[in-house]
Design an enzyme around this catalytic site. Sequence first.
Site, PDB file in Angstrom:
ATOM      1  N   ASP A 197      11.629  -4.343   7.586  1.00 17.80           N
ATOM      2  CA  ASP A 197      11.801  -3.206   8.496  1.00 17.80           C
ATOM      3  C   ASP A 197      13.163  -2.545   8.313  1.00 17.80           C
ATOM      4  O   ASP A 197      14.138  -3.211   7.978  1.00 17.80           O
ATOM      5  CB  ASP A 197      11.643  -3.711   9.938  1.00 17.80           C
ATOM      6  CG  ASP A 197      11.515  -2.570  10.922  1.00 17.80           C
ATOM      7  OD1 ASP A 197      11.162  -1.445  10.510  1.00 17.80           O
ATOM      8  OD2 ASP A 197      11.781  -2.799  12.117  1.00 17.80           O
ATOM      9  N   ASN A 211       0.413   1.629  10.207  1.00 17.68           N
ATOM     10  CA  ASN A 211       1.243   2.490   9.349  1.00 17.68           C
ATOM     11  C   ASN A 211       0.508   3.710   8.789  1.00 17.68           C
ATOM     12  O   ASN A 211       1.144   4.641   8.293  1.00 17.68           O
ATOM     13  CB  ASN A 211       1.856   1.687   8.189  1.00 17.68           C
ATOM     14  CG  ASN A 211       2.984   0.783   8.607  1.00 17.68           C
ATOM     15  OD1 ASN A 211       3.235  -0.256   8.005  1.00 17.68           O
ATOM     16  ND2 ASN A 211       3.697   1.154   9.657  1.00 17.68           N
TER      17      ASN A 211
HETATM   18  C1  FPP Z   1       9.081  -0.524   7.639  1.00 19.82           C
HETATM   19  O1  FPP Z   1      10.276   0.235   7.674  1.00 19.82           O
HETATM   20  C2  FPP Z   1       8.582  -0.560   6.283  1.00 19.82           C
HETATM   21  C3  FPP Z   1       7.365  -0.132   5.898  1.00 19.82           C
HETATM   22  C4  FPP Z   1       6.357   0.424   6.811  1.00 19.82           C
HETATM   23  C5  FPP Z   1       6.979  -0.162   4.475  1.00 19.82           C
HETATM   24  C6  FPP Z   1       7.475  -1.357   3.735  1.00 19.82           C
HETATM   25  C7  FPP Z   1       7.149  -1.182   2.345  1.00 19.82           C
HETATM   26  C8  FPP Z   1       7.957  -1.528   1.330  1.00 19.82           C
HETATM   27  C9  FPP Z   1       9.263  -2.187   1.479  1.00 19.82           C
HETATM   28  C10 FPP Z   1       7.490  -1.288  -0.040  1.00 19.82           C
HETATM   29  C11 FPP Z   1       6.770  -2.517  -0.423  1.00 19.82           C
HETATM   30  C12 FPP Z   1       6.503  -2.494  -1.808  1.00 19.82           C
HETATM   31  C13 FPP Z   1       5.934  -3.524  -2.423  1.00 19.82           C
HETATM   32  C14 FPP Z   1       5.850  -3.428  -3.860  1.00 19.82           C
HETATM   33  C15 FPP Z   1       5.381  -4.702  -1.726  1.00 19.82           C
HETATM   34  P1  FPP Z   1      10.295   1.558   8.545  1.00 19.82           P
HETATM   35  O2  FPP Z   1       9.893   2.683   7.674  1.00 19.82           O
HETATM   36  O3  FPP Z   1       9.447   1.357   9.763  1.00 19.82           O
HETATM   37  O4  FPP Z   1      11.778   1.661   8.924  1.00 19.82           O
HETATM   38  P2  FPP Z   1      12.361   2.367  10.237  1.00 19.82           P
HETATM   39  O5  FPP Z   1      11.956   1.482  11.384  1.00 19.82           O
HETATM   40  O6  FPP Z   1      13.828   2.357   9.979  1.00 19.82           O
HETATM   41  O7  FPP Z   1      11.774   3.742  10.304  1.00 19.82           O
END
Ligand code: FPP
EC number: 2.5.1.-
Length: 244
Positions: free
Chosen positions: A21, A69
């Site tokens: 996250d 998501n």
């Molecule tokens: C949450 O951060 C993250 C996600 C919804 C996506 C996670 C995906 C990756 C790290 C890529 C994975 C890739 C592979 C190859 C497995 P957020 O966007 O909710 O962060 P925020 O809370 O700061 O908005």
Amino acid sequence: MDKANLPTFSVLPRHVGIIMDGNGRWAKSRGLPRYKGHIEGARTFRKIGEFAGDLGIECLTFYAFSTENWSRPPEEVAAIMDLFREYLRELDARKAENEEKGIQVRFLGDRRAIPKDIQRMMQYSERITRKKHRVLLNIAVNYGSRQEILHGVQALAHEVEKGRLRAKDITEQMLSDHLYTAALPDPDLIIRPSGEYRLSNFLLWQAAYAELWFTDTLWPDFTEEDFVEALRAYEHRNRRFGGV
Ligand code: FPP
């Protein structure tokens, strides 16, 4: 971290779950579009996955995409899907290396909503990495714990409906066996970066006795040292499983 000088631990969790996250905030704080945060987050995922394997952790589960998501802007969802494609291609290109390291990859979640080409690549990656499993790397994609439990309950209810099972004979183990994590040890430790203190529909049933570790560090900034700090905290916790 220097591979020749890896830290050692008196006790290691068998299964570590990680909620990746903070990618969006990482990007925003740099004036970048959100997808750049996911690119960096995917790098961290590779780095920590490899490091955990080097330390001898047998099972890891990374939360990469939740059932919720999909409600993000389409271009952000598309960017994350592209990161999956890139990683899946890489698994194919590094087939021999991964086999040598004993890395087995598995995907947890409902695949039906995921683009077909990715579904095919997931299946292929699971097939080419299934030989060895020194390290089991689970990636939760379109995963939601409530949905997972619900599907398990529906499957058991179906057995009852068919007269093959009596409701009072349903055991915890039977439900565990109907989850995506069937046959895996329960997570011993769950790590959540980015200053949020919740599980967000991740491994709710399986995490009944998991130790939880939180940090304010955003996932793209998460380092091997942070991972070691989480393992040190785990090492010092006294797990009683409800006993005394
Ligand atoms: C949450 O951060 C993250 C996600 C919804 C996506 C996670 C995906 C990756 C790290 C890529 C994975 C890739 C592979 C190859 C497995 P957020 O966007 O909710 O962060 P925020 O809370 O700061 O908005």
